[in-house]
Design a protein around this motif. Structure first.
Motif, mmCIF file in Angstrom:
data_model
loop_
_atom_site.group_PDB
_atom_site.id
_atom_site.type_symbol
_atom_site.label_atom_id
_atom_site.label_comp_id
_atom_site.label_asym_id
_atom_site.label_seq_id
_atom_site.Cartn_x
_atom_site.Cartn_y
_atom_site.Cartn_z
ATOM 1 N N GLY A 16 -11.200 -7.474 13.826
ATOM 2 C CA GLY A 16 -12.531 -7.936 14.214
ATOM 3 C C GLY A 16 -12.476 -8.975 15.319
ATOM 4 N N GLU A 17 -13.637 -9.586 15.567
ATOM 5 C CA GLU A 17 -13.781 -10.578 16.632
ATOM 6 C C GLU A 17 -13.732 -11.987 16.056
ATOM 7 O OE1 GLU A 17 -14.278 -9.778 19.898
ATOM 8 O OE2 GLU A 17 -14.150 -7.637 19.373
ATOM 9 N N HIS A 46 -20.838 -15.127 15.683
ATOM 10 C CA HIS A 46 -20.348 -14.125 16.644
ATOM 11 C C HIS A 46 -18.901 -13.716 16.352
ATOM 12 C CE1 HIS A 46 -24.101 -14.854 18.696
ATOM 13 N NE2 HIS A 46 -23.850 -16.150 18.570
ATOM 14 N N SER A 47 -18.593 -13.632 15.061
ATOM 15 C CA SER A 47 -17.269 -13.195 14.598
ATOM 16 C C SER A 47 -17.451 -12.041 13.616
ATOM 17 C CB SER A 47 -16.531 -14.346 13.915
ATOM 18 O OG SER A 47 -16.281 -15.402 14.831
ATOM 19 N N SER A 48 -16.366 -11.395 13.262
ATOM 20 C CA SER A 48 -16.483 -10.243 12.354
ATOM 21 C C SER A 48 -15.178 -9.961 11.622
ATOM 22 C CB SER A 48 -16.892 -8.984 13.138
ATOM 23 O OG SER A 48 -15.905 -8.657 14.086
ATOM 24 N N LYS A 77 -24.828 1.245 9.435
ATOM 25 C CA LYS A 77 -24.894 -0.208 9.621
ATOM 26 C C LYS A 77 -26.209 -0.733 9.066
ATOM 27 C CE LYS A 77 -22.016 -0.264 13.786
ATOM 28 N NZ LYS A 77 -20.940 -1.211 13.447
ATOM 29 N N GLU A 97 -20.097 -7.871 10.290
ATOM 30 C CA GLU A 97 -20.227 -8.624 11.533
ATOM 31 C C GLU A 97 -21.276 -9.712 11.393
ATOM 32 O OE1 GLU A 97 -20.547 -5.679 15.108
ATOM 33 O OE2 GLU A 97 -21.261 -4.626 13.323
ATOM 34 N N LEU A 99 -23.586 -11.556 13.912
ATOM 35 C CA LEU A 99 -24.068 -11.574 15.300
ATOM 36 C C LEU A 99 -24.907 -12.817 15.578
ATOM 37 C CD1 LEU A 99 -25.211 -7.811 15.531
ATOM 38 C CD2 LEU A 99 -22.983 -8.794 16.134
#
Lengths: 114, 114
Positions: A16-17, A46-48, A77, A97, A99
């Protein structure tokens, strides 16, 4: 015995981010062979946690606060928030996620196949 | 699959006072033989979970919000709050009281002996 969680910061969790903090309630040893992880998980803004498969175990997510986008095993989703339980079966995939500009906080329990 | 918890109100839980709400995340069947309960637990104001023993399993409490008095296996009483992990070994005793005017919220996982 009263103690604090053991906190672990993971970047790009499961592909992930960004940044995810695992606050471990029990160690793998304390799960006594029944599972791998029992933690409060904070997905930073803003991470996942990337979409990934659970082979030989499963992992329900229980959302405590914030808003997230849950990706289910069929790729669907859905927006989730406090009180939602996101369940997959053994062998299935999932991801989550954040967002938003706020933390997304959930409980994670990885429990072995029966 | 996304769903809500299954909520169960218990009076005089484990011989305690007042009212406790168990918001079950998984059923016993979904714990696949590894444990009995996985729930968010809300101890209502001036309510408690009575002091009791865990035979053949254990149950860490993880405090999410509010203030409580945790009774450990040796009878020691300690104030606990958000972020505290209250751990007992298999076979030991524990209890938790909410003496305040606000909810005491925690995570409970009953996991079987290894």
């Amino acid at each position: 015995m009263i103690r604090k969680t053991i906190d672990e910061t993971v970047y790009n969790a499961r592909g992930g981010e960004g940044r995810v903090v695992f606050s471990h309630i029990l160690t793998k040893e304390e799960l006594m062979g029944h599972g791998n992880v029992y933690a409060k998980v904070t997905i930073k803004p803003h991470s996942s946690i990337g979409y990934h498969q659970h082979v030989g175990n499963t992992e329900p997510y229980y959302i405590l606060s914030g808003k997230g986008i849950f990706t289910d095993n069929d790729g669907t989703k859905t927006e989730v928030g406090a009180g939602d339980v996101c369940v997959i079966k053994v062998g299935e995939h999932h991801g989550l996620e954040n967002l938003t500009d706020d933390d997304l906080v959930m409980m994670a329990l990885i429990i072995n196949e029966g």
